[in-house]
Write a protein that holds these residues in place. Sequence first.
Motif, PDB file in Angstrom:
ATOM      1  N   LEU A   1       3.486 -40.762   2.936  1.00 28.21           N
ATOM      2  CA  LEU A   1       4.726 -40.486   3.151  1.00 28.21           C
ATOM      3  C   LEU A   1       5.067 -41.367   4.618  1.00 28.21           C
ATOM      4  O   LEU A   1       4.312 -41.536   5.435  1.00 28.21           O
ATOM      5  CB  LEU A   1       5.275 -39.250   3.591  1.00 28.21           C
ATOM      6  N   GLN A   2       6.292 -41.868   4.727  1.00 28.23           N
ATOM      7  CA  GLN A   2       7.070 -42.155   5.848  1.00 28.23           C
ATOM      8  C   GLN A   2       7.858 -41.231   6.537  1.00 28.23           C
ATOM      9  O   GLN A   2       8.744 -40.403   6.012  1.00 28.23           O
ATOM     10  CB  GLN A   2       7.755 -43.341   5.509  1.00 28.23           C
ATOM     11  N   PHE A   3       7.834 -41.148   7.957  1.00 24.17           N
ATOM     12  CA  PHE A   3       8.532 -40.320   8.796  1.00 24.17           C
ATOM     13  C   PHE A   3       9.465 -41.238   9.823  1.00 24.17           C
ATOM     14  O   PHE A   3       8.734 -42.192  10.428  1.00 24.17           O
ATOM     15  CB  PHE A   3       7.616 -39.552   9.569  1.00 24.17           C
ATOM     16  N   GLU A   4      10.572 -40.986   9.904  1.00 26.33           N
ATOM     17  CA  GLU A   4      11.511 -41.799  11.005  1.00 26.33           C
ATOM     18  C   GLU A   4      12.400 -40.850  11.601  1.00 26.33           C
ATOM     19  O   GLU A   4      12.647 -39.638  11.430  1.00 26.33           O
ATOM     20  CB  GLU A   4      12.547 -42.297   9.998  1.00 26.33           C
ATOM     21  N   ARG A   5      12.007 -41.100  13.057  1.00 24.89           N
ATOM     22  CA  ARG A   5      12.984 -40.585  14.160  1.00 24.89           C
ATOM     23  C   ARG A   5      14.474 -40.821  13.795  1.00 24.89           C
ATOM     24  O   ARG A   5      14.743 -42.116  13.932  1.00 24.89           O
ATOM     25  CB  ARG A   5      12.606 -41.080  15.549  1.00 24.89           C
ATOM     26  N   ALA A   6      15.101 -39.703  13.778  1.00 24.21           N
ATOM     27  CA  ALA A   6      16.687 -40.165  13.405  1.00 24.21           C
ATOM     28  C   ALA A   6      17.531 -39.153  14.087  1.00 24.21           C
ATOM     29  O   ALA A   6      16.939 -38.109  14.467  1.00 24.21           O
ATOM     30  CB  ALA A   6      16.949 -40.367  11.860  1.00 24.21           C
ATOM     31  N   LEU A   7      18.993 -39.335  13.765  1.00 23.12           N
ATOM     32  CA  LEU A   7      19.895 -38.315  14.213  1.00 23.12           C
ATOM     33  C   LEU A   7      20.389 -37.619  13.181  1.00 23.12           C
ATOM     34  O   LEU A   7      20.844 -38.419  12.103  1.00 23.12           O
ATOM     35  CB  LEU A   7      20.913 -38.856  15.100  1.00 23.12           C
ATOM     36  N   ALA A   8      20.701 -36.307  12.929  1.00 22.07           N
ATOM     37  CA  ALA A   8      21.346 -35.333  11.922  1.00 22.07           C
ATOM     38  C   ALA A   8      22.541 -36.156  11.739  1.00 22.07           C
ATOM     39  O   ALA A   8      23.399 -36.497  12.795  1.00 22.07           O
ATOM     40  CB  ALA A   8      21.218 -34.241  12.336  1.00 22.07           C
ATOM     41  N   ASP A   9      23.210 -36.151  10.730  1.00 21.35           N
ATOM     42  CA  ASP A   9      24.435 -36.818  10.335  1.00 21.35           C
ATOM     43  C   ASP A   9      25.495 -35.661   9.861  1.00 21.35           C
ATOM     44  O   ASP A   9      26.589 -35.904   9.172  1.00 21.35           O
ATOM     45  CB  ASP A   9      24.400 -37.987   9.687  1.00 21.35           C
ATOM     46  N   CYS A  10      24.911 -34.347   9.838  1.00 20.73           N
ATOM     47  CA  CYS A  10      25.709 -33.470   9.591  1.00 20.73           C
ATOM     48  C   CYS A  10      25.342 -32.106   9.886  1.00 20.73           C
ATOM     49  O   CYS A  10      24.253 -31.937  10.400  1.00 20.73           O
ATOM     50  CB  CYS A  10      25.787 -33.256   7.855  1.00 20.73           C
ATOM     51  N   PHE A  11      26.061 -30.772   9.849  1.00 22.51           N
ATOM     52  CA  PHE A  11      25.595 -29.529  10.294  1.00 22.51           C
ATOM     53  C   PHE A  11      24.494 -29.225   9.261  1.00 22.51           C
ATOM     54  O   PHE A  11      24.789 -29.210   8.226  1.00 22.51           O
ATOM     55  CB  PHE A  11      26.634 -28.617  10.528  1.00 22.51           C
ATOM     56  N   ILE A  12      23.554 -28.630  10.024  1.00 26.45           N
ATOM     57  CA  ILE A  12      22.508 -27.925   9.208  1.00 26.45           C
ATOM     58  C   ILE A  12      22.136 -26.595   9.574  1.00 26.45           C
ATOM     59  O   ILE A  12      21.758 -26.375  10.980  1.00 26.45           O
ATOM     60  CB  ILE A  12      21.169 -28.827   9.086  1.00 26.45           C
ATOM     61  N   ARG A  13      22.358 -25.359   8.698  1.00 27.28           N
ATOM     62  CA  ARG A  13      22.091 -24.236   9.344  1.00 27.28           C
ATOM     63  C   ARG A  13      20.754 -23.612   8.885  1.00 27.28           C
ATOM     64  O   ARG A  13      20.675 -23.797   7.483  1.00 27.28           O
ATOM     65  CB  ARG A  13      23.209 -23.326   9.096  1.00 27.28           C
ATOM     66  N   TYR A  14      19.860 -23.194   9.512  1.00 27.54           N
ATOM     67  CA  TYR A  14      18.538 -22.949   8.863  1.00 27.54           C
ATOM     68  C   TYR A  14      17.806 -21.811   9.523  1.00 27.54           C
ATOM     69  O   TYR A  14      17.528 -22.141  10.867  1.00 27.54           O
ATOM     70  CB  TYR A  14      17.581 -24.324   8.767  1.00 27.54           C
ATOM     71  N   LYS A  15      17.301 -20.692   8.857  1.00 29.52           N
ATOM     72  CA  LYS A  15      16.799 -19.577   9.602  1.00 29.52           C
ATOM     73  C   LYS A  15      17.383 -19.187  11.168  1.00 29.52           C
ATOM     74  O   LYS A  15      16.487 -19.254  11.960  1.00 29.52           O
ATOM     75  CB  LYS A  15      15.222 -20.090   9.736  1.00 29.52           C
ATOM     76  N   GLY A  16      18.691 -19.155  10.958  1.00 28.54           N
ATOM     77  CA  GLY A  16      19.078 -18.754  12.430  1.00 28.54           C
ATOM     78  C   GLY A  16      19.497 -19.953  13.282  1.00 28.54           C
ATOM     79  O   GLY A  16      20.133 -19.695  14.168  1.00 28.54           O
ATOM     80  N   GLU A  17      19.198 -20.985  12.935  1.00 25.49           N
ATOM     81  CA  GLU A  17      19.221 -22.265  13.754  1.00 25.49           C
ATOM     82  C   GLU A  17      20.393 -23.252  13.491  1.00 25.49           C
ATOM     83  O   GLU A  17      20.814 -23.128  12.066  1.00 25.49           O
ATOM     84  CB  GLU A  17      18.123 -23.165  13.998  1.00 25.49           C
ATOM     85  N   GLN A  18      20.891 -23.680  14.104  1.00 18.94           N
ATOM     86  CA  GLN A  18      22.138 -24.657  13.778  1.00 18.94           C
ATOM     87  C   GLN A  18      21.749 -26.173  14.297  1.00 18.94           C
ATOM     88  O   GLN A  18      21.693 -26.415  15.708  1.00 18.94           O
ATOM     89  CB  GLN A  18      23.635 -24.427  14.036  1.00 18.94           C
ATOM     90  N   ILE A  19      21.738 -27.158  13.470  1.00 12.35           N
ATOM     91  CA  ILE A  19      21.479 -28.492  13.830  1.00 12.35           C
ATOM     92  C   ILE A  19      22.978 -29.107  13.856  1.00 12.35           C
ATOM     93  O   ILE A  19      23.609 -29.007  12.858  1.00 12.35           O
ATOM     94  CB  ILE A  19      20.526 -29.304  12.954  1.00 12.35           C
ATOM     95  N   ASN A  20      23.224 -29.857  14.897  1.00 13.17           N
ATOM     96  CA  ASN A  20      24.465 -30.458  14.892  1.00 13.17           C
ATOM     97  C   ASN A  20      24.381 -31.946  14.878  1.00 13.17           C
ATOM     98  O   ASN A  20      23.302 -32.518  14.807  1.00 13.17           O
ATOM     99  CB  ASN A  20      25.109 -30.147  16.444  1.00 13.17           C
ATOM    100  N   PRO A  21      25.300 -32.758  14.427  1.00 12.57           N
ATOM    101  CA  PRO A  21      25.345 -34.107  14.127  1.00 12.57           C
ATOM    102  C   PRO A  21      25.126 -34.774  15.734  1.00 12.57           C
ATOM    103  O   PRO A  21      25.612 -34.288  16.487  1.00 12.57           O
ATOM    104  CB  PRO A  21      26.640 -34.524  13.886  1.00 12.57           C
ATOM    105  N   GLY A  22      24.102 -35.756  15.407  1.00 11.68           N
ATOM    106  CA  GLY A  22      23.458 -36.222  16.647  1.00 11.68           C
ATOM    107  C   GLY A  22      22.286 -35.538  17.095  1.00 11.68           C
ATOM    108  O   GLY A  22      21.549 -36.396  18.028  1.00 11.68           O
TER     109      GLY A  22
END
Length: 269
Positions: A126-147
């Motif tokens: 597999l390939q793995f890329e460092r990147a920035l989230a482009d949308c809100f992600i809620r997962y197991k009580g955490e929130q990932i914000n765009p950027g």
Amino acid sequence: MDFNDFLTGIQLMPQAIKVINNSNITEEEYQQNRKLFQKNREEFFRVINNKADFREQFLYYYTHMACETYTYYKNNHISEEIYFATFQDITLWCKDCKERYGVYGIDEYQWLFRHIEAKIFRLGSLQFERALADCFIRYKGEQINPGDEVIHIHIPNGANLTKEAVEDSFKQAIEFFGSNNLFVCHSWLLYPDLTKLLNEDSNILRFQTYFDLYRIDYSERQAEERIFKAIREDISLYPERTSLQRKAKQYLLAGKRLGLGFGIYKLNR
């Protein structure tokens, strides 16, 4: 890194090497456009796209810049094994270009810049890329914000998706990036309705079990592009050379969609 050693290391086809060696790009022109790539990538794309032999020129520029990227790998103590595995993507896309357009070159130039900028690495299958989230992600009580920084997982063409190969890739990725990162995957391989097209023991369906799905895009047609090699508006024109093509075509002709799944890797699976 010697340029010929680089071409050998990525297993580039002899016919493609001949295209590179026969190029009329001068050293002065190369250095000028290399600096343009670093300063304004979109302008670099525009300049090369205006050339009659733009696909062959992209092959020339990407192979030479990839060879120079070896310095980054060496300075950051990243192995030659990862270096060559990562840049074998050039060979894969050069082969794809030959199949699609009849020339040894690069048409996926807007994908391969990631490799030159050392944002993406192939670790096992597999390939793995460092990147920035482009949308809100809620997962197991955490929130990932765009950027927020995430690690994108990509599946190269022809990747080995057996249980052993996939788990080895994830193990390498966690060692490489650290376990505190959020690993996300946006792919047609995660589309849940693939269960209607594939057998229970399918490696693709097993691959899905490594992820928690958080979003589905029903409009994206990546699955059709990957399964049939090109998207057609007239579904009846899709080939039926493989069992997956036959099943997918009938599925689409029945008015159903093949979309895209967005998943988060289950780190503690």
